[in-house]
Design an enzyme around this catalytic site. Structure first.
Site, PDB file in Angstrom:
ATOM      1  N   ASP A  62       0.850  -1.181   0.000  1.00 16.03           N
ATOM      2  CA  ASP A  62       0.000   0.000   0.000  1.00 16.03           C
ATOM      3  C   ASP A  62       0.883   1.227   0.000  1.00 16.03           C
ATOM      4  OD1 ASP A  62      -2.458  -1.365   0.079  1.00 16.03           O
ATOM      5  OD2 ASP A  62      -2.509  -1.391   2.263  1.00 16.03           O
TER       6      ASP A  62
ATOM      7  N   ASP B  82      -7.195  -1.494  -4.545  1.00 14.69           N
ATOM      8  CA  ASP B  82      -8.300  -1.187  -3.632  1.00 14.69           C
ATOM      9  C   ASP B  82      -9.290  -0.222  -4.281  1.00 14.69           C
ATOM     10  OD1 ASP B  82      -7.054  -2.775  -1.701  1.00 14.69           O
ATOM     11  OD2 ASP B  82      -6.014  -1.067  -0.804  1.00 14.69           O
TER      12      ASP B  82
END
Length: 156
Positions: free
Chosen positions: A117, A136
Site C-alpha cells: 500500500d 483497492d
C-alpha cells in the site's frame, strides 16, 4: 458481452502492479519514506497490509495470508460465474475491476507477507491514518458499479 470482463480485469491488474512497481522501485518510496504528491490531499507512504481493508484480520499468522489468497481467488471464480448472467457492459466492467484488483493483491500476497500500500489521502483537517493501493480503488469502484448496475435490464 463477456468479452469486456477479461480485458478490464487485465488492465486493472496491470495498472495496479505497474503503479506498485513504479512507486516502490522507480521512485524508491521505501528509501524516501514519504513522497508529497499533493499534500495533504495525496501523499505516498510505504506500507504493507497483512490483513484486509484498514488492517482487519492482520494477526501476523502466515495462515491468514493463505486464507486471504484463497478468498480472493474464490471471489474471482464466483464473479466469473455470476457474469454469465450479466447483460450490460457496465456490469462486466464492474466485475472486471474487482477481479483485476483482487488478483493484483493476490500477486502481492504470493511474493510478500501482505499487500503493498502507498496511497494516503487526507482532507479538510482530517488526517487519514490508512494506506491503500490502486487495486483497492478498482475493487471499491467495481463493487459500487455492481450495486448500481446489477439487475437493470439492457435498455438497448
Amino acid at each position: 458481452m463477456l468479452r469486456w470482463l477479461l480485458p478490464v480485469a487485465l488492465v486493472a491488474f496491470a495498472l495496479d502492479q505497474g503503479s506498485k512497481w513504479y512507486v516502490f522501485r522507480q521512485l524508491r518510496l521505501e528509501d524516501l519514506g514519504k513522497i508529497d504528491v499533493l499534500p495533504p490531499f495525496l501523499v505516498f507512504y510505504p506500507g504493507i497490509n497483512t490483513g484486509v481493508n484498514f488492517g482487519l484480520f492482520a494477526d501476523g499468522h502466515d495462515a491468514m495470508r493463505w486464507v486471504l489468497i484463497a478468498l480472493a481467488l474464490g471471489i474471482c471464480v464466483a464473479l466469473a460465474i455470476w457474469a454469465r448472467s450479466f447483460e450490460r457492459p457496465a456490469e462486466f466492467v464492474s466485475a472486471g475491476l474487482i477481479m483485476g484488483g483482487a488478483l493484483g493483491n493476490v500477486v502481492d500476497r504470493l511474493y510478500l507477507p501482505g499487500v503493498l500500500d502507498f496511497l494516503n489521502m487526507s482532507c479538510c483537517g482530517l488526517n487519514n491514518p490508512y494506506l491503500f493501493n490502486v487495486a483497492d480503488i478498482f475493487i471499491f469502484a467495481g463493487a459500487i458499479g455492481l450495486i448500481l448496475f446489477q439487475g437493470r435490464k439492457n435498455e438497448a
